[in-house]
Design a protein around this motif. Sequence first.
Motif, short mmCIF file in Angstrom:
data_model
loop_
_atom_site.label_atom_id
_atom_site.label_comp_id
_atom_site.label_asym_id
_atom_site.label_seq_id
_atom_site.Cartn_x
_atom_site.Cartn_y
_atom_site.Cartn_z
N VAL A 325 106.65 37.22 72.26
CA VAL A 325 105.51 37.89 72.89
C VAL A 325 105.34 39.32 72.38
O VAL A 325 104.24 39.87 72.40
CB VAL A 325 105.67 37.87 74.43
N TRP A 326 106.43 39.91 71.87
CA TRP A 326 106.36 41.26 71.32
C TRP A 326 105.74 41.27 69.92
O TRP A 326 105.44 42.35 69.39
CB TRP A 326 107.77 41.86 71.24
N PHE A 327 105.60 40.10 69.33
CA PHE A 327 105.13 40.03 67.94
C PHE A 327 103.81 39.28 67.80
O PHE A 327 103.52 38.72 66.74
CB PHE A 327 106.21 39.34 67.07
N THR A 328 103.01 39.28 68.87
CA THR A 328 101.73 38.53 68.81
C THR A 328 100.80 39.08 67.72
O THR A 328 100.10 38.32 67.06
CB THR A 328 101.02 38.56 70.18
N ASN A 329 100.81 40.40 67.54
CA ASN A 329 99.96 40.98 66.49
C ASN A 329 100.40 40.51 65.11
O ASN A 329 99.57 40.24 64.23
CB ASN A 329 100.00 42.51 66.54
N TRP A 330 101.72 40.41 64.91
CA TRP A 330 102.25 39.93 63.63
C TRP A 330 101.87 38.47 63.41
O TRP A 330 101.52 38.07 62.29
CB TRP A 330 103.77 40.08 63.60
N ILE A 331 101.95 37.68 64.47
CA ILE A 331 101.59 36.25 64.34
C ILE A 331 100.11 36.13 63.99
O ILE A 331 99.71 35.32 63.15
CB ILE A 331 101.92 35.49 65.65
N ALA A 332 99.28 36.95 64.66
CA ALA A 332 97.83 36.92 64.38
C ALA A 332 97.55 37.28 62.92
O ALA A 332 96.72 36.64 62.26
CB ALA A 332 97.09 37.89 65.31
N LYS A 333 98.26 38.29 62.40
CA LYS A 333 98.08 38.67 60.99
C LYS A 333 98.55 37.55 60.06
O LYS A 333 97.93 37.28 59.03
CB LYS A 333 98.85 39.96 60.71
N ALA A 334 99.66 36.92 60.44
CA ALA A 334 100.21 35.84 59.60
C ALA A 334 99.25 34.67 59.50
O ALA A 334 98.99 34.16 58.39
CB ALA A 334 101.55 35.38 60.17
N VAL A 335 98.70 34.22 60.64
CA VAL A 335 97.78 33.07 60.59
C VAL A 335 96.47 33.43 59.91
O VAL A 335 95.84 32.59 59.26
CB VAL A 335 97.53 32.47 62.00
N SER A 336 96.06 34.70 60.02
CA SER A 336 94.83 35.14 59.33
C SER A 336 95.05 35.18 57.83
O SER A 336 94.12 34.94 57.06
CB SER A 336 94.41 36.53 59.83
N TRP A 337 96.30 35.48 57.41
CA TRP A 337 96.63 35.48 55.98
C TRP A 337 96.74 34.05 55.46
O TRP A 337 96.29 33.74 54.36
CB TRP A 337 97.94 36.23 55.75
N ILE A 338 97.36 33.16 56.27
CA ILE A 338 97.53 31.76 55.86
C ILE A 338 96.19 31.05 55.79
O ILE A 338 95.88 30.33 54.84
CB ILE A 338 98.48 31.02 56.83
N ILE A 339 95.36 31.26 56.81
CA ILE A 339 94.04 30.60 56.87
C ILE A 339 92.98 31.67 56.66
O ILE A 339 92.60 32.40 57.59
CB ILE A 339 93.85 29.86 58.22
N ARG A 340 92.51 31.78 55.45
CA ARG A 340 91.54 32.82 55.09
C ARG A 340 90.13 32.39 55.50
O ARG A 340 89.80 31.20 55.49
CB ARG A 340 91.56 33.07 53.58
N ALA A 341 89.31 33.39 55.84
CA ALA A 341 87.90 33.12 56.11
C ALA A 341 87.21 32.76 54.80
O ALA A 341 87.61 33.26 53.73
CB ALA A 341 87.24 34.34 56.73
N PRO A 342 86.20 31.89 54.82
CA PRO A 342 85.49 31.52 53.60
C PRO A 342 84.94 32.75 52.89
O PRO A 342 84.50 33.71 53.53
CB PRO A 342 84.36 30.62 54.09
N LYS A 343 85.00 32.74 51.55
CA LYS A 343 84.52 33.89 50.78
C LYS A 343 83.02 34.06 50.95
O LYS A 343 82.50 35.17 51.01
CB LYS A 343 84.86 33.70 49.31
N ASN A 344 82.29 32.94 51.00
CA ASN A 344 80.84 33.01 51.16
C ASN A 344 80.51 33.17 52.64
O ASN A 344 80.47 32.21 53.39
CB ASN A 344 80.18 31.73 50.61
N GLN A 345 80.33 34.40 53.08
CA GLN A 345 80.13 34.66 54.50
C GLN A 345 78.83 34.04 55.03
O GLN A 345 78.74 33.68 56.18
CB GLN A 345 80.11 36.18 54.77
#
Length: 578
Positions: A325-345
């Motif tokens: 629970v102390w690392f929720t921000n890190w987990i959020a960054k990790a999943v955002s890095w693993i699953i990238r948003a599409p390049k074509n916005q």
Amino acid sequence: MGILQVLTLLGALGMFLYGMNLMSSGLQKAAGERLRGFLSAMTSNPFKGVLTGLGITTVIQSSSATTVMVVSFVNAGLLTLTQAIGVIMGANIGTTVTAWMVSWLGFKADISILAVPLMLFGFLFSNSKADKRKHIGELIVGFSLLFLGLSFMKESVPDLRETPQVLEFVTTWAAHGFGSVLLFFAFGTILTLVLQSSSATMAITLIMLSMGWIPFEMACAMVLGENIGTTITANIAASVGNTQAKRAAMSHTIFNVFGVIWALILFKPFLQLVGLITESLFGVPNPAAEGFEVTSSNSPEGTAALYGLSMLHTLFNLTNTCLLVWFTNWIAKAVSWIIRAPKNQEKEVFRLQYISAGHLATPELSVEQAFEEIIHFAKISKNGALYAQQAIHEADTDKFEELRAKLVKYEEISDRIEYEIASFLNGVSAEEVSEGTSVKIKAMYKIIGELESLGDSGETISRILSRKNSHKKSFDAVAIKNLNEMAEAVAAAYDVMIENLEAAHKGELTKIENAYRAEDRLNTLRNNFRDAVIEAIETDGKNYQTSVYYMDIVNAFEGMGDFMINVSQDLERGFVHK
């Protein structure tokens, strides 16, 4: 084990799963909107998020339902991904209540004795005219079926002590040290994937343990596997969803995989801790002690094993949450890095953002997601109207053709979004929903039809302008000024429609006078411009063909106002409590 016994076992499992789904569905119908409000109000920090996920999952007995609700809130911008991760952690703890409920009521108290009498009350409630009583009746029937199914499963499972060869075969599985732990871990994972329910796998594990089929250690390994299996199911469901849905599912996977890694590394010490806590809290034998063996589900050892396994499930998720629970921000960054948003916005904007073609586990809450998608649809539609206004001014042929292509694209997008929302609503309608929700769904079908017609209107204006250009005609300054005024009135009407959609979604829409005023303004402008152009043709000899193109666009803009007032009227009929 005869064919009839196998079929009885499978039927009992089906009854258990159906009862679980029915109970969860009844609770969602009875309390869905309240739970939704509670979720949005109680997630200001990760710790509150954990408590919220725990509370909601404990009530509705479905971590999947909680996750669906969380994903829709992330998409809607009402929850950040970090807040959602906190709720998912709490949902993991909340789902352990099922194991305790089955251990206490299903094995020790044998509530199945009361299950049939309870069905009478469930039937009586379900025949009530009041929606809330109907939902409570569904909840009671689901609760009864769940424990009847569990009782039939226990009765149909053979006693392996009567077949020493089979017992010896099962025992050899557990005789390979840590290799057996990994084997039963994999078995728990696969079984959860097959059954699509960690609660059902947990019930089967409890039965196997209480019957003495497997030792306590191997049952614990299966429970760890179930925690991985349930995340794979979530990722499969999210694979057809949008970026945020995939990230939420991936955060669930990271959470559980991390937990399983430390639990396997510290497997022996962790089991000893579970055994000591179980022994001290309940006054039963230590299930993790050397030489511990279950001889009967009704024996002290049987009780200790059931309580110990439930304790492991709870302690695993509780410890994991306290660590991460102390690392929720890190987990959020990790999943955002693993699953990238599409390049074509631009492509991402035109995808469904709040619903997916995945499994509809929670029809009542899925309606909320569909409404979010409709609001998104309305905002996309307004962009098309703005492009139409730009096309009226564009004198450069190449730039006009770019705008025309965009308007054609928006018309295609409108068709696609309407179809996909309608398909989603078809899936929701196929499930059992409350009467109030059914009225809302009917209104939503009409609304998406009107929004699709608005998309057609922008493309219609582009075709009128294209014909005008092909005939080398042009609008004078007065016509351009009047068309601008119509376009601005349409944009204002769009704002009113979107405002009413958002108010209805929040349950705050009471009247739609603003929509009638916007429609009256468009009608007045259309009438004034029509009278003026007829007079100009008669007195000043104004070019008739140019005037026809001009009035066709004015009428198209006024027609857009008709579609928008229809949306507000549909909202008034379907969403305003009278």
